[in-house]
Design a protein around this motif. Structure first.
Motif, PDB file in Angstrom:
ATOM      1  N   TYR A 107      10.177 -33.642 -40.786  1.00  0.00           N
ATOM      2  CA  TYR A 107      10.739 -34.207 -39.567  1.00  0.00           C
ATOM      3  C   TYR A 107      11.439 -33.131 -38.752  1.00  0.00           C
ATOM      4  O   TYR A 107      12.415 -32.550 -39.187  1.00  0.00           O
ATOM      5  N   GLN A 108      10.907 -32.918 -37.552  1.00  0.00           N
ATOM      6  CA  GLN A 108      11.436 -31.858 -36.694  1.00  0.00           C
ATOM      7  C   GLN A 108      12.848 -32.170 -36.224  1.00  0.00           C
ATOM      8  O   GLN A 108      13.621 -31.266 -35.947  1.00  0.00           O
ATOM      9  N   ASP A 109      13.176 -33.461 -36.146  1.00  0.00           N
ATOM     10  CA  ASP A 109      14.500 -33.825 -35.645  1.00  0.00           C
ATOM     11  C   ASP A 109      15.490 -34.069 -36.780  1.00  0.00           C
ATOM     12  O   ASP A 109      16.562 -34.610 -36.558  1.00  0.00           O
ATOM     13  N   LEU A 110      15.112 -33.661 -37.985  1.00  0.00           N
ATOM     14  CA  LEU A 110      16.057 -33.682 -39.095  1.00  0.00           C
ATOM     15  C   LEU A 110      16.394 -32.233 -39.440  1.00  0.00           C
ATOM     16  O   LEU A 110      15.552 -31.344 -39.272  1.00  0.00           O
ATOM     17  N   SER A 111      17.601 -32.020 -39.939  1.00  0.00           N
ATOM     18  CA  SER A 111      17.968 -30.658 -40.295  1.00  0.00           C
ATOM     19  C   SER A 111      17.289 -30.279 -41.609  1.00  0.00           C
ATOM     20  O   SER A 111      16.703 -31.119 -42.292  1.00  0.00           O
ATOM     21  N   VAL A 112      17.368 -29.004 -41.935  1.00  0.00           N
ATOM     22  CA  VAL A 112      16.796 -28.502 -43.173  1.00  0.00           C
ATOM     23  C   VAL A 112      17.317 -29.320 -44.359  1.00  0.00           C
ATOM     24  O   VAL A 112      16.552 -29.818 -45.187  1.00  0.00           O
ATOM     25  N   ARG A 113      18.624 -29.482 -44.393  1.00  0.00           N
ATOM     26  CA  ARG A 113      19.238 -30.204 -45.513  1.00  0.00           C
ATOM     27  C   ARG A 113      18.784 -31.661 -45.548  1.00  0.00           C
ATOM     28  O   ARG A 113      18.417 -32.176 -46.599  1.00  0.00           O
ATOM     29  N   GLU A 114      18.755 -32.294 -44.379  1.00  0.00           N
ATOM     30  CA  GLU A 114      18.375 -33.708 -44.343  1.00  0.00           C
ATOM     31  C   GLU A 114      16.932 -33.924 -44.780  1.00  0.00           C
ATOM     32  O   GLU A 114      16.625 -34.885 -45.483  1.00  0.00           O
ATOM     33  N   ASN A 115      16.057 -33.029 -44.371  1.00  0.00           N
ATOM     34  CA  ASN A 115      14.665 -33.124 -44.806  1.00  0.00           C
ATOM     35  C   ASN A 115      14.568 -33.031 -46.320  1.00  0.00           C
ATOM     36  O   ASN A 115      13.862 -33.816 -46.957  1.00  0.00           O
TER      37      ASN A 115
END
Ligand SMILES: Nc1ncnc2c1ncn2[C@@H]1O[C@H](COP(=O)(O)OP(=O)(O)OP(=O)(O)O)[C@@H](O)[C@H]1O
Ligand SMILES: [Mg+2]
Lengths: 314, 386
Positions: free
Chosen positions: A97-105
């Motif tokens: 997901y491009q609109d999620l941060s690295v950590r959230e992904n």
């Protein structure tokens, strides 16, 4: 056809006669292959040859029209769920997901797979990927190389037994590519099986085994040496002046199947060794050009395979 | 990859997998929603804008409406009544006529919205205590304009005429105002509009939010990754619906809050029941939107399908036109729309103080529609890229 469902424990992927058509056009034809556990298996072939389609069939994302097979001992048609739990698939196009941060992904992936303590798992992976300090950066804002690393991290995070990597290093700089491959070798050393598609010859040479596919047909497989040997191609390397004229001149001579410029040299290859020898002998003594008999490179072999495949299947 | 124990290790099956995966999806959707500033703004802006538009621009108490006077006698009392009427600022006398035919034609042509008739012998009749009729005719094709003016007539006149005429205790008008709403006798009031608006706004926003959700994953290419992971269609659906239930709830609170505070709409019944049934309605709409997104190919189609659903919802739910007045076939369609049931529910709770007992049929209908939509969505959800 073998009873594919009872795959030997040391076989990670075993498929027989896989075919797949889209809108009446067959893009994978009667494909059979076997990948041993713990090996790095390279998957090569020109654009549109069916690599992605094959990989998708292996992890249950596409249903084969015909053929059977197992992935980690599970039937690719019936046990897609079990396969998905044990396989990490890195798509050709970045699909986190491009609109999620690295950590959230990473946390998302960890939660989906039921990893204990998803936050810690994500943190560890960020450290391992060398992405410290970028954890809150949106995935869509990462550079190409970092995106690939993140994608690899995401698909290795749930501890899979098999990695399916679809052109993981496309558009990545040489240093990052080397790091990436070191990582893949480290994973294989831990017992993971890796199937990786690529267009790079140097990457093919870093694989334990390779397979070459064109127009949906599997044309060659084995170790790099086996594939080169099986091609029964004889190759001459020419260096010197006026190579362009020579190339044009040689193209339709008997015994010459392929003439390809490689930097400052010219590769002249043919399967009929005697005929090639005869043709070459009339050119060999020309001044200003130096002829040398050598083994064909992997690229020579692939281009030859592709040319022949085009003649046969197009 | 920190601890790969070898190729033979088995995958650990931890309990509550279903809830864990749904939760993972839910968290992801929440974050995405939070990042999408436009959508986020829409959540607040749509209800506020719609409500203010309907409440003030469209449903505002009209002023200075063109009015014709039919004077059948010239008396002091007649003049002070007219003065009082004009002082209410609802009416503005634009035409003075002397025959009934003129009076009627002005109303018919729409040149005036009201007509006031002071009959012959009016003043004398008042003095005699006969309580004669003062006819106020209204063009009620626009029920909102006519309704509020007519509704306010009695009280306004009383206040305005206090000093001129004082009869009895408590003071009452010495004549009768015979208000006649022409063309549309069942003029609906603003009270009806706010409850209806809650449902309409929720239908529109909820549908669109989820109608885009699956197609967005496909168009952005994230679906391939999602499908390669061990998540089931039901888990995806729950993860995509639940965050928006909260969003819908906030919207509903906003609309009802504004309705109560700004427009003085009462809530006669239980707020808890209203909240519960609103949540049900929100979930039903989200399920329907989600079903759309499993059917269509791209986001444009998703929007179009939502509109296709939205229009009949507005027209056939009883929001615009009284449900009972619709032809039977239209009523059948209406019964299949969640908005129909919800509008009944909200109106009943807010205006009539209904309890769950009274609303059982509509609540069950909403549950049924929700389950139907969810079943279709789960069976339509494609688990492969074929
Ligand atoms: N979903 C689909 N619908 C229709 N055609 C498809 C679909 N997926 C792939 N194809 C076609 O199948 C052929 C093989 O595609 P595939 O993606 O497997 O090739 P590839 O070997 O991965 O190529 P590349 O090296 O460019 O990634 C292509 O001609 C492609 O257009
Ligand atoms: Mg591909």
């Amino acid at each position: 056809m073998t009873a594919a469902t009872v795959a030997a424990p040391d076989i990670a992927i075993e498929v027989t006669g896989l075919s797949k058509s889209f809108n009446g056009r067959e893009v994978v034809h009667d494909l059979s292959m076997q990948v041993k556990r713990g090996t790095i298996y390279g998957f090569l072939g020109p654009n549109g040859s069916g690599k992605t389609t094959t990989i998708r069939m292996l992890c249950g994302l596409l249903t084969p029209d015909s053929g059977t097979g197992t992935c980690l001992g599970f039937d690719i048609r019936r046990d897609a769920d079990k396969i998905k739990r044990r396989v990490g698939y890195m798509t050709q196009r970045f699909s986190l997901y491009q609109d999620l941060s690295v950590r959230e992904n990473l946390e998302f992936v960890a939660r989906l797979y039921g990893v204990r303590d998803p936050r810690k798992a994500a943190r560890d992976m960020i450290a391992r990927l060398g992405l410290n300090g970028r954890d809150e950066q949106l995935a869509g804002e990462l550079s190409g190389g970092w995106k690939q690393r993140l994608a690899l991290g995401a698909c290795t995070l749930p501890n899979p037994q098999l990695l399916l990597l679809d052109e993981p290093t496309a558009g990545v700089d040489p240093k990052a590519r080397r790091d990436f491959w070191n990582e893949i070798h480290a994973l294989a050393a831990q017992g993971l099986t890796v199937l990786v598609s690529t267009h790079y010859m140097d990457e093919a040479e870093r694989c334990h085994e390779i397979a070459y596919i064109a127009y949906g047909h599997l044309l060659a497989h084995g170790t790099v040496e086996q594939v080169i040997a099986a091609s029964s191609l004889a190759t001459w390397t020419v260096t010197g002046a006026d190579l362009n004229e020579l190339a044009a001149d040689l193209a339709d001579k008997p015994g010459v199947d392929m003439v390809a410029p490689f930097g400052t040299s010219l590769h002249v290859s043919g399967r009929d060794h005697a005929a090639l020898e005869a043709t070459v002998s009339s050119y060999r003594d020309r001044p200003g050009q130096h002829w040398q008999h050598g083994a064909p490179s992997l690229e020579d072999v692939f281009i030859d395979l592709m040319t022949r495949a085009r003649d046969n299947f197009q | 990859m920190s601890a790969v124990e070898g190729p033979d290790r088995e995958v650990e099956e931890r309990p509550f997998g279903f809830w864990r995966r749904s939760y993972a999806m839910l968290v992801k959707e929440f974050i995405q929603l939070r990042r999408d500033r436009v959508s986020f703004a829409m959540i607040v802006m749509i209800p506020v804008m719609q409500l203010l538009l309907f409440g003030y621009a469209i449903n505002t108490t009209p002023r200075h409406l063109p009015t014709a006077v039919l004077l059948q006698e010239d008396s002091d009392l007649g003049r002070s009544i007219l003065k009082a009427l004009e002082n209410t600022s609802y009416f503005q006398f634009t035409h003075e006529v002397h025959t009934v035919a003129e009076f009627d034609s002005l109303l018919l042509s729409g040149k005036v919205l009201f007509g006031v008739e002071i009959p012959r012998g009016f003043e004398r009749a008042v003095r005699r205590g006969d309580r004669p009729a003062l006819l106020v005719a209204a063009d009620a094709t626009d029920p909102v304009a006519a309704g509020s003016a007519l509704g306010a007539l009695g009280t306004l006149m009383q206040t305005a005429l206090q000093h001129d005429l004082f009869v009895g205790d408590p003071p009452s008008l010495p004549f009768e105002i015979r208000a006649h709403a022409r063309y549309n006798p069942a003029a609906s009031s603003r009270l009806n509009i706010v409850p209806g608006l809650v449902g309409t706004i929720l239908t529109m926003t909820m549908l669109i939010f989820t109608a885009l959700s699956v197609t967005r994953e496909i168009e952005r290419g994230t679906m391939e990754n999602l499908l390669s992971m061990p998540i089931t269609p039901v888990e995806v659906m729950l993860g995509k619906i639940v965050p928006y239930v909260l969003v819908g709830f906030i919207q509903a609170t906003l609309i009802i809050g504004i309705g109560v505070l700004l427009f003085g709409v009462p809530v006669q019944g239980s707020l808890l029941l209203l909240a519960l049934l609103s949540t049900l309605f929100i979930t039903t709409n989200l399920s329907i939107g989600y079903t759309f997104s499993t059917i269509v190919q791209n986001q444009l189609q998703a929007m179009q399908l939502s509109m296709m659903f939205f229009l009949p919802s507005i027209l056939l739910s009883g929001f615009m036109f009284p449900f009972a007045g619709m032809p039977v076939w239209a009523q059948y369609i209406g019964e299949g729309l969640p908005l129909t049931h919800y509008i009944r529910i909200v109106r009943a709770i807010m205006l009539k103080g209904a309890v769950l007992e009274n609303l059982r049929y509509d609540a069950i209908a909403l549950v049924a529609l929700m389950l139907l939509a969810m079943t279709i969505a789960v069976s339509r959800f494609r688990r492969t890229l074929d």
